[in-house]
Scaffold this active site. Structure first.
Site, PDB file in Angstrom:
ATOM      1  N   ASP A 192       4.666   0.331  12.087  1.00 33.44           N
ATOM      2  CA  ASP A 192       3.464  -0.180  11.430  1.00 33.44           C
ATOM      3  C   ASP A 192       3.049  -1.613  11.875  1.00 33.44           C
ATOM      4  OD1 ASP A 192       2.557   2.306  10.323  1.00 33.44           O
ATOM      5  OD2 ASP A 192       3.034   1.534   8.395  1.00 33.44           O
TER       6      ASP A 192
ATOM      7  N   ARG B 247      -3.058  11.000   4.519  1.00 35.49           N
ATOM      8  CA  ARG B 247      -2.070  11.708   4.605  1.00 35.49           C
ATOM      9  C   ARG B 247      -1.134  11.353   3.127  1.00 35.49           C
ATOM     10  NH1 ARG B 247       1.286  14.237   8.093  1.00 35.49           N
ATOM     11  NH2 ARG B 247       3.473  13.896   7.717  1.00 35.49           N
TER      12      ARG B 247
ATOM     13  N   CYS C 260      -4.683   8.835   9.753  1.00 35.84           N
ATOM     14  CA  CYS C 260      -5.116   8.117  10.850  1.00 35.84           C
ATOM     15  C   CYS C 260      -4.636   9.149  12.134  1.00 35.84           C
ATOM     16  CB  CYS C 260      -4.299   6.833  11.121  1.00 35.84           C
ATOM     17  SG  CYS C 260      -4.952   5.423  10.410  1.00 35.84           S
TER      18      CYS C 260
ATOM     19  N   ARG D 163       2.361  14.274  13.170  1.00 35.96           N
ATOM     20  CA  ARG D 163       2.842  14.081  11.683  1.00 35.96           C
ATOM     21  C   ARG D 163       2.769  15.172  11.144  1.00 35.96           C
ATOM     22  NH1 ARG D 163       0.634   8.190   9.656  1.00 35.96           N
ATOM     23  NH2 ARG D 163      -1.314   9.566   9.544  1.00 35.96           N
ATOM     24  N   PRO D 164       3.481  16.280  11.407  1.00 42.38           N
ATOM     25  CA  PRO D 164       3.492  17.436  10.663  1.00 42.38           C
ATOM     26  C   PRO D 164       4.220  17.427   9.228  1.00 42.38           C
ATOM     27  CG  PRO D 164       5.150  17.664  12.100  1.00 42.38           C
ATOM     28  CD  PRO D 164       4.549  16.332  12.559  1.00 42.38           C
TER      29      PRO D 164
ATOM     30  N   LYS E 269       0.737  -1.094   0.056  1.00 42.95           N
ATOM     31  CA  LYS E 269       0.009  -0.118  -0.077  1.00 42.95           C
ATOM     32  C   LYS E 269       0.883   1.295  -0.022  1.00 42.95           C
ATOM     33  CE  LYS E 269      -1.543   1.776   3.826  1.00 42.95           C
ATOM     34  NZ  LYS E 269      -1.641   3.254   4.249  1.00 42.95           N
ATOM     35  N   ASN E 270       1.650   1.243   0.955  1.00 40.51           N
ATOM     36  CA  ASN E 270       2.551   2.547   1.057  1.00 40.51           C
ATOM     37  C   ASN E 270       3.605   3.005  -0.186  1.00 40.51           C
ATOM     38  OD1 ASN E 270       1.553   2.923   3.510  1.00 40.51           O
ATOM     39  ND2 ASN E 270       3.268   2.094   4.711  1.00 40.51           N
TER      40      ASN E 270
ATOM     41  N   ARG F   7      -8.714   0.278   4.565  1.00 40.16           N
ATOM     42  CA  ARG F   7      -7.715   1.179   4.073  1.00 40.16           C
ATOM     43  C   ARG F   7      -6.325   0.388   3.570  1.00 40.16           C
ATOM     44  NH1 ARG F   7      -5.659   5.276   7.507  1.00 40.16           N
ATOM     45  NH2 ARG F   7      -4.469   5.885   5.508  1.00 40.16           N
TER      46      ARG F   7
ATOM     47  N   ASP G 249       6.000  19.777   7.911  1.00 44.64           N
ATOM     48  CA  ASP G 249       7.268  20.750   7.725  1.00 44.64           C
ATOM     49  C   ASP G 249       8.402  20.254   6.914  1.00 44.64           C
ATOM     50  OD1 ASP G 249       7.574  19.153  10.029  1.00 44.64           O
ATOM     51  OD2 ASP G 249       9.028  20.393  10.804  1.00 44.64           O
ATOM     52  N   LEU G 250       8.765  19.182   7.042  1.00 41.46           N
ATOM     53  CA  LEU G 250       9.936  18.458   6.353  1.00 41.46           C
ATOM     54  C   LEU G 250       9.603  18.697   4.808  1.00 41.46           C
ATOM     55  CD1 LEU G 250      11.209  15.735   8.430  1.00 41.46           C
ATOM     56  CD2 LEU G 250      11.919  18.001   8.646  1.00 41.46           C
TER      57      LEU G 250
ATOM     58  N   ILE H 265       8.662   6.517  16.812  1.00 38.28           N
ATOM     59  CA  ILE H 265       8.089   7.175  15.537  1.00 38.28           C
ATOM     60  C   ILE H 265       7.193   7.964  15.765  1.00 38.28           C
ATOM     61  CG2 ILE H 265       7.774   6.792  13.215  1.00 38.28           C
ATOM     62  CD1 ILE H 265      10.327   5.603  13.906  1.00 38.28           C
TER      63      ILE H 265
END
Length: 422
Positions: free
Chosen positions: A308, A94, A118, A123-124, A22-23, A400, A126-127, A330
Site C-alpha cells: 500500500d 472488499r 479497488c 484478490r479472491p 482505515k484497515n 476512501r 477463497d482463503l 502482493i
C-alpha cells in the site's frame, strides 16, 4: 465529481496529525457482530469506507453512531435482524466480506455477497472460505452470494493458509473466538492491524495468543462482552505523509507516528537519503542532502515493505538520482499509476510485476487520473514536487482512505485545493 488541483510550491514544513488506521477500523467494526453488548472505537478515521461499513452493519440490524466529530464510533449489535450482506453495499468495498466470520460465529449462518473494491488484481476470497469450511461451516456459492451455515456452531480447527492473507486471517480470527474448542491459524498475517484486532477481541473476552507471529491460537469462549478500544495509528497514511517532505524538501513532524509500524519502509527511506527521527509526539522526516538516491523495493507481507506504499514510493523514486526497480509481489495489476506518472515526465517502464524507474530532475504538472486509492495519493505527492499545475481526477478513490488531505498538506505550505471536475 471533484478533482484535486496542486501547484508545485517547494519545501513543506509543519505538523501533520496521523489518523486511526482505515484497515484496522474496517476489521474492528465487524467485531461488534460477535456480541450483544456495546463496542466503542476511539481514534476512528473519518472516511467514506468507514461510512460504507457503517451502512452495512446497520443493514444487519446493528446500531452505529458517530460521536465527537466522527472519531468515536459507538456500536451495538444486540438485535441482529438480518443475516444477509447485500451486493449493493458489499460491492463497494472488499472489507465488507469481514462480516462473514462474525455472523457465522454468533448466528450460525450468513449470506454475504462476493466483494468489490479497488481494481488492483483478482484478490479472491477463497482463503476466507477455506477457513470457514475448516471451522465446520457448509458453504454454497450461488448468484454471486456465499450462503454459509454452521448448524451445530463452529468448531475449533487448524487453519493452515498456503499464502499470507490479512483479510482471511481477520475473518478466521473473529470466527474462532466463539468456536467450540481450540483453533490454530498457521501462516497468519502479522500486520499491526491483526495485532490491533486481537487486542480488541481480548478486551471483549476472547482468549487469543500469538498475534503478530505466524501462528495464532484461539480458545473459543461461549460469549463476548462489550469493550472500548482505540484504533491503531494508520501506518499507510503515516508512510504517505513521510514521503511528502522526502519528495518536496523541508521538514514535517507526524503526530502519532511510530517507526515500529514501518520498519522496512523506514530502512528504504534511510538508504534513499531521507532522515527519520522519533520525537516525543511522533516522528520528524526530512531529506538529508538534496536529491534522493535510487533504491530497489520489493513489496512483501508485514514486516516487509507494504504494497500500500508502493505507488507513493514510486512517486519519490521518479525524482531520485539513478535507476530503481520496484517489484510487486502482493497484487498483480498494481502499476496502473505508472502511465499517469509518466504523463508528468517520469521515466517508468513496467514489465509484469517489475517497474524500472529512471529518476528525473524535475516532474512537470499535467492532467492525470487516479486509478485506485493509493495511486491517487501518489499523484498528489508527485504534483507537490512538479513544476506548474497538476489536476488529479477521480479522487473519490482518495476519499476512501485519506481524511482532509488538502487541509493537512496546506497546513505545511502546499498549494492544494479541491475543485469541481472539468
Amino acid at each position: 465529481m471533484d478533482s484535486i488541483l496542486v501547484r508545485g510550491n517547494g519545501p513543506l514544513n509543519g505538523v501533520i496529525p496521523i489518523a486511526g488506521a482505515k484497515n484496522a477500523c474496517l476489521a474492528l467494526m465487524p467485531a461488534t457482530l460477535l456480541s450483544d453488548e456495546p463496542l466503542t472505537l476511539t481514534n476512528a478515521p473519518r472516511l467514506s469506507d468507514i461510512r460504507t461499513m457503517t451502512l452495512l452493519l446497520q443493514s444487519l440490524g446493528a446500531e452505529v453512531t458517530g460521536l465527537q466529530d466522527g472519531k468515536v464510533l459507538a456500536m451495538s449489535s444486540h438485535d441482529l435482524n438480518n443475516l444477509t450482506a447485500d451486493y449493493d453495499i458489499v460491492r463497494k468495498m472488499r472489507a465488507s466480506f469481514l462480516v462473514l466470520g462474525p455472523l457465522l460465529a454468533r448466528a450460525g449462518r450468513a449470506v454475504v455477497s462476493l466483494p468489490g473494491g479497488c481494481a488492483i488484481g483478482a484478490r479472491p476470497v477463497d482463503l476466507h472460505l477455506k477457513a470457514m469450511e475448516a471451522l465446520g461451516a457448509d458453504l454454497d456459492l450461488r448468484e454471486g452470494y456465499v450462503h454459509a451455515e454452521a448448524k451445530g456452531g463452529l468448531k475449533g480447527a487448524v487453519i493452515d493458509f498456503p499464502i499470507v492473507s490479512v483479510g482471511a486471517t481477520e475473518n478466521a480470527l473473529m470466527a474462532a473466538t466463539l468456536a467450540k474448542g481450540t483453533t490454530e491459524i498457521r501462516n497468519a498475517a502479522r500486520e499491526p492491524e491483526i495485532v490491533d484486532l486481537a487486542q480488541c477481541l481480548r478486551k471483549m473476552g476472547a482468549q487469543i495468543e500469538g498475534e503478530g507471529s505466524p501462528t495464532i491460537r484461539i480458545e473459543g469462549v461461549d460469549r463476548l462482552t462489550g469493550a472500548t478500544h482505540p484504533v491503531v495509528t494508520d501506518r499507510i497514511e503515516l508512510g504517505t505523509y513521510m514521503l511528502a517532505p522526502a519528495i518536496c524538501g523541508g521538514e514535517v513532524e507526524l503526530l502519532g507516528g511510530r517507526i515500529d509500524l514501518l520498519g522496512r519502509f523506514c530502512e528504504k527511506l534511510d538508504a534513499a537519503g531521507v532522515s527519520v527521527e522519533e520525537t516525543e509526539r511522533g516522528m520528524k522526516v526530512k531529506r538529508k542532502n538534496g536529491r534522493v538516491s535510487a533504491v530497489d523495493v520489493v513489496t512483501e507481507p508485514f514486516p516487509g515493505f507494504p504494497t500500500d506504499l508502493q505507488a507513493q514510493m514510486m512517486a519519490l523514486l521518479a525524482t531520485a538520482d539513478g535507476v530503481s526497480v520496484l517489484e510487486e509481489r502482493i497484487f498483480e495489476n498494481r502499476f496502473m499509476h505508472a502511465p499517469e506518472l509518466n504523463r508528468m515526465g517520469a521515466q517508468i517502464e513496467v514489465h509484469g510485476g517489475h517497474a524500472t524507474v529512471t529518476g528525473v530532475e524535475k516532474l512537470r504538472g499535467a492532467r492525470v487520473m487516479a486509478t485506485d486509492l493509493r495511486a491517487s495519493v501518489s499523484l498528489i505527492l508527485a504534483a507537490l514536487a512538479a513544476e506548474g499545475e497538476t489536476l488529479v481526477g477521480r479522487v473519490y478513490h482518495l476519499d476512501r482512505g485519506y481524511e482532509r488531505v488538502e487541509e493537512k498538506l496546506s497546513a505545511c505550505g502546499a498549494l492544494i485545493e479541491r475543485v469541481p471536475s472539468p
